[in-house]
Design a protein around this motif. Structure first.
Motif, PDB file in Angstrom:
ATOM      1  N   UNK A  13     -10.679 122.766  35.379  1.00  0.00           N
ATOM      2  CA  UNK A  13     -11.812 123.683  35.547  1.00  0.00           C
ATOM      3  C   UNK A  13     -11.388 125.147  35.476  1.00  0.00           C
ATOM      4  N   UNK A  14     -10.141 125.431  35.853  1.00  0.00           N
ATOM      5  CA  UNK A  14      -9.673 126.822  35.801  1.00  0.00           C
ATOM      6  C   UNK A  14      -9.628 127.353  34.373  1.00  0.00           C
ATOM      7  N   UNK A  15      -9.528 126.474  33.397  1.00  0.00           N
ATOM      8  CA  UNK A  15      -9.447 126.895  31.997  1.00  0.00           C
ATOM      9  C   UNK A  15     -10.755 126.669  31.248  1.00  0.00           C
ATOM     10  N   UNK A  16     -11.821 126.320  31.966  1.00  0.00           N
ATOM     11  CA  UNK A  16     -13.111 126.002  31.339  1.00  0.00           C
ATOM     12  C   UNK A  16     -13.745 127.266  30.756  1.00  0.00           C
ATOM     13  N   UNK A  17     -14.176 127.187  29.502  1.00  0.00           N
ATOM     14  CA  UNK A  17     -14.813 128.312  28.819  1.00  0.00           C
ATOM     15  C   UNK A  17     -16.270 127.975  28.511  1.00  0.00           C
ATOM     16  N   UNK A  18     -17.145 128.967  28.682  1.00  0.00           N
ATOM     17  CA  UNK A  18     -18.568 128.811  28.400  1.00  0.00           C
ATOM     18  C   UNK A  18     -18.923 129.741  27.244  1.00  0.00           C
ATOM     19  N   UNK A  19     -19.642 129.234  26.276  1.00  0.00           N
ATOM     20  CA  UNK A  19     -20.035 130.073  25.150  1.00  0.00           C
ATOM     21  C   UNK A  19     -20.972 131.186  25.627  1.00  0.00           C
ATOM     22  N   UNK A  20     -20.880 132.334  24.964  1.00  0.00           N
ATOM     23  CA  UNK A  20     -21.677 133.493  25.367  1.00  0.00           C
ATOM     24  C   UNK A  20     -23.171 133.200  25.272  1.00  0.00           C
ATOM     25  N   UNK A  21     -23.588 132.457  24.234  1.00  0.00           N
ATOM     26  CA  UNK A  21     -25.017 132.149  24.070  1.00  0.00           C
ATOM     27  C   UNK A  21     -25.529 131.283  25.214  1.00  0.00           C
ATOM     28  N   UNK A  22     -24.774 130.231  25.552  1.00  0.00           N
ATOM     29  CA  UNK A  22     -25.187 129.355  26.653  1.00  0.00           C
ATOM     30  C   UNK A  22     -25.180 130.106  27.979  1.00  0.00           C
ATOM     31  N   UNK A  23     -24.214 130.983  28.128  1.00  0.00           N
ATOM     32  CA  UNK A  23     -24.089 131.765  29.358  1.00  0.00           C
ATOM     33  C   UNK A  23     -25.295 132.682  29.540  1.00  0.00           C
ATOM     34  N   UNK A  24     -25.676 133.386  28.489  1.00  0.00           N
ATOM     35  CA  UNK A  24     -26.793 134.319  28.587  1.00  0.00           C
ATOM     36  C   UNK A  24     -28.123 133.598  28.746  1.00  0.00           C
ATOM     37  N   UNK A  25     -28.276 132.466  28.080  1.00  0.00           N
ATOM     38  CA  UNK A  25     -29.517 131.704  28.222  1.00  0.00           C
ATOM     39  C   UNK A  25     -29.727 131.271  29.661  1.00  0.00           C
ATOM     40  N   UNK A  26     -28.661 130.792  30.285  1.00  0.00           N
ATOM     41  CA  UNK A  26     -28.751 130.333  31.666  1.00  0.00           C
ATOM     42  C   UNK A  26     -28.947 131.491  32.638  1.00  0.00           C
ATOM     43  N   UNK A  27     -28.100 132.518  32.529  1.00  0.00           N
ATOM     44  CA  UNK A  27     -28.105 133.591  33.523  1.00  0.00           C
ATOM     45  C   UNK A  27     -29.320 134.506  33.374  1.00  0.00           C
ATOM     46  N   UNK A  28     -29.793 134.714  32.148  1.00  0.00           N
ATOM     47  CA  UNK A  28     -30.990 135.547  31.990  1.00  0.00           C
ATOM     48  C   UNK A  28     -32.195 134.890  32.652  1.00  0.00           C
ATOM     49  N   UNK A  29     -32.266 133.560  32.578  1.00  0.00           N
ATOM     50  CA  UNK A  29     -33.336 132.843  33.248  1.00  0.00           C
ATOM     51  C   UNK A  29     -33.219 133.008  34.762  1.00  0.00           C
ATOM     52  N   UNK A  30     -31.971 132.910  35.294  1.00  0.00           N
ATOM     53  CA  UNK A  30     -31.752 133.086  36.731  1.00  0.00           C
ATOM     54  C   UNK A  30     -32.093 134.509  37.164  1.00  0.00           C
ATOM     55  N   UNK A  31     -31.798 135.491  36.304  1.00  0.00           N
ATOM     56  CA  UNK A  31     -32.080 136.891  36.635  1.00  0.00           C
ATOM     57  C   UNK A  31     -33.584 137.163  36.597  1.00  0.00           C
ATOM     58  N   UNK A  32     -34.294 136.564  35.626  1.00  0.00           N
ATOM     59  CA  UNK A  32     -35.757 136.725  35.569  1.00  0.00           C
ATOM     60  C   UNK A  32     -36.428 136.106  36.798  1.00  0.00           C
ATOM     61  N   UNK A  33     -35.855 134.976  37.234  1.00  0.00           N
ATOM     62  CA  UNK A  33     -36.424 134.286  38.397  1.00  0.00           C
ATOM     63  C   UNK A  33     -36.205 135.091  39.670  1.00  0.00           C
ATOM     64  N   UNK A  34     -35.076 135.769  39.752  1.00  0.00           N
ATOM     65  CA  UNK A  34     -34.766 136.550  40.950  1.00  0.00           C
ATOM     66  C   UNK A  34     -34.024 137.808  40.500  1.00  0.00           C
ATOM     67  N   UNK A  35     -34.751 138.871  40.136  1.00  0.00           N
ATOM     68  CA  UNK A  35     -34.098 140.095  39.645  1.00  0.00           C
ATOM     69  C   UNK A  35     -33.358 140.827  40.758  1.00  0.00           C
ATOM     70  N   UNK A  36     -32.409 141.676  40.389  1.00  0.00           N
ATOM     71  CA  UNK A  36     -31.671 142.440  41.413  1.00  0.00           C
ATOM     72  C   UNK A  36     -32.606 143.364  42.177  1.00  0.00           C
ATOM     73  N   UNK A  37     -32.494 143.422  43.490  1.00  0.00           N
ATOM     74  CA  UNK A  37     -33.361 144.327  44.274  1.00  0.00           C
ATOM     75  C   UNK A  37     -33.028 145.790  43.992  1.00  0.00           C
ATOM     76  N   UNK A  38     -34.040 146.643  44.052  1.00  0.00           N
ATOM     77  CA  UNK A  38     -33.832 148.076  43.835  1.00  0.00           C
ATOM     78  C   UNK A  38     -33.083 148.676  45.024  1.00  0.00           C
ATOM     79  N   UNK A  39     -32.204 149.617  44.721  1.00  0.00           N
ATOM     80  CA  UNK A  39     -31.420 150.303  45.751  1.00  0.00           C
ATOM     81  C   UNK A  39     -31.580 151.809  45.538  1.00  0.00           C
TER      82      UNK A  39
END
Length: 435
Positions: A349-375
């Motif tokens: 697992x320490x050497x596991x690589x995730x493609x940039x496209x799969x990474x952005x698809x997943x994380x952008x959905x997580x960010x849309x669901x819960x965006x960073x709070x304003x500071x």
């Protein structure tokens, strides 16, 4: 290869202040009272493109008529044996004391490189007074003020000048390396003997029987890896020496040469402060971690004993609780081979690589669901994420206001990684960069 710098000297010369200066953090407690530092403090320092381990050897033991002098002599002996380089710290305001002379004699007899650090030199008058320290006979002598940082950069330059050039490390057929770490007498050597089926290492009930770090190549049952055992003290009559200091220095060296750390915990005592120190050090070094609770055969069990023990460990190691915990008995060989199988998976697992496209698809959905709070009225917008091309899993999020991303949101993103990808036992690093 690990390069370890030990700071030695009598009490109240400023070792902890200097240690904090080297690592860039206030980790060691500083006070005018002698003997404040009782635990072994260790950290990492970085200078001129090189990193090294630093150990503050402050503290004293209770098994001596003169707690300070006995502790200092013990720790200097250990530092001579184990450290790559020694910084000998003295105090210009008191001049050369009898204890300074004793430490200097021990260091001159050793073959280790020693840097003499004359502390509290914060004006020209004290610089003139410090000339007497040249009589101690050390070629590398520096006059510093640890509290102000004066001339500490010169010492750092000297330290890295003694470090060997970093060579490309030869990886033997990509064989994973497992460091077996833990407190003295938790069963590290017994585990290796049980795995290999032979008395590879000496085993006794005396804490610290193992002296040297021992590498064992394991190749059986279609499994291949290298086991690194860590050491204790030299002789039985030195059991009252600083076992903890030995175990820390050996654990540091073993971790630097390992892919995964197998942290052994004694089931009879549970997870203790020193276990936590080793765990945090492995996490800081971004090593894979597997917790092995040894001597489980000696515990009286009820229905929820293992569950309650696991919950207690999770409470201690939080927030990084995504770590395998296996209950074993090295003596009866219970679940020890399962532990190695899990350790091999953690190494993968320490050497596991995730493609940039799969990474952005997943994380952008997580960010849309819960965006960073304003500071402070600033709205953080994360544009994209990519995995960094380094050996351990690290991810960079590019956004408009990286400094306004707080720790709770960082933890949320890490939890999303762990929810959708199997990073059990592997510390993750998350960076926020200016787009």
């Amino acid at each position: 290869m690990s390069f370890t710098v030990a700071i030695v000297g009598r009490p109240n010369v400023g070792k902890s202040t200097f240690f904090n200066r080297l690592i860039g953090k206030r980790e060691a407690i500083v006070d005018d009272i002698s003997g404040v530092t009782r635990d072994r403090i260790y950290g990492e320092s970085f200078w001129n493109g090189k990193d090294f381990d630093v150990i503050d050897t402050g503290g004293f033991v209770t098994h001596s008529d003169d707690v300070f002098e006995a502790a200092i002599r013990d720790q200097v002996r250990i530092a001579i044996d184990e450290a790559s380089l020694i910084i000998f710290m003295v105090d210009v305001t008191t001049g050369i004391t009898d204890l300074d002379d004793q430490v200097a004699k021990m260091l001159r007899k050793s073959d280790k490189q020693v840097i003499l650090c004359v502390n509290k030199v914060d004006n020209h008058y004290r610089l003139l007074e410090g000339a007497e320290f040249y009589s101690l006979g050390f070629e590398q002598t520096f006059f510093v003020s640890a509290i102000n940082g004066d001339n500490t950069g010169d010492i750092m330059d000297a330290v890295v000048s003694f470090m060997p050039e970093i060579e490309e490390e030869e990886i033997e057929n990509e064989i994973p390396r497992f460091a077996i770490v833990g407190q003295p007498n938790v069963g590290k050597s017994s585990l290796i003997n049980a795995l290999t089926g032979q008395e590879r290492n000496i085993v006794t009930n005396i804490a610290g029987t193992t002296r040297d770090a021992i590498h064992t190549h394991y190749k059986m049952f279609q499994k291949e890896f290298t086991l690194i055992d860590t050491a204790g003290i030299r002789k039985k009559n030195k059991v009252h020496e600083n076992l903890e200091f030995y175990s820390v220095m050996r654990a540091i060296k073993a971790m630097d040469n390992a892919d995964v750390c197998l942290l052994l915990i004694d089931a009879q005592t549970g997870i203790e402060a020193q276990d936590m120190n080793i765990f945090k050090l492995a996490q800081k070094k971004k090593k894979g971690i597997v917790i092995l609770v040894n001597k489980w055969d000696l515990i009286e069990k009820e229905t929820n004993t293992a569950k309650e023990f696991t919950e207690h460990i999770h409470h201690k190691i939080a927030p990084f609780t995504d770590v395998p915990i296996i209950f074993i008995s090295a003596l009866e060989k219970t679940r020890i081979f399962k532990a190695m199988e899990i350790a091999l998976k953690v190494a993968e697992r320490r050497t596991f690589k995730i493609t940039t496209s799969a990474l952005n698809e997943l994380m952008q959905e997580a960010i849309r669901r819960y965006p960073p709070p304003a500071v402070k009225g600033k709205h953080v917008q994360i544009k994209y994420v990519t995995q960094l091309p380094i050996y351990t899993p690290a991810f960079a999020f590019f956004c408009n206001h990286p400094r306004y991303v707080r720790a709770p949101y960082r933890n949320y993103l890490e939890n999303q990684f762990r929810k959708h990808f199997n990073f059990t036992g592997v510390p993750l690093t998350i960076y926020f960069r200016q787009k």
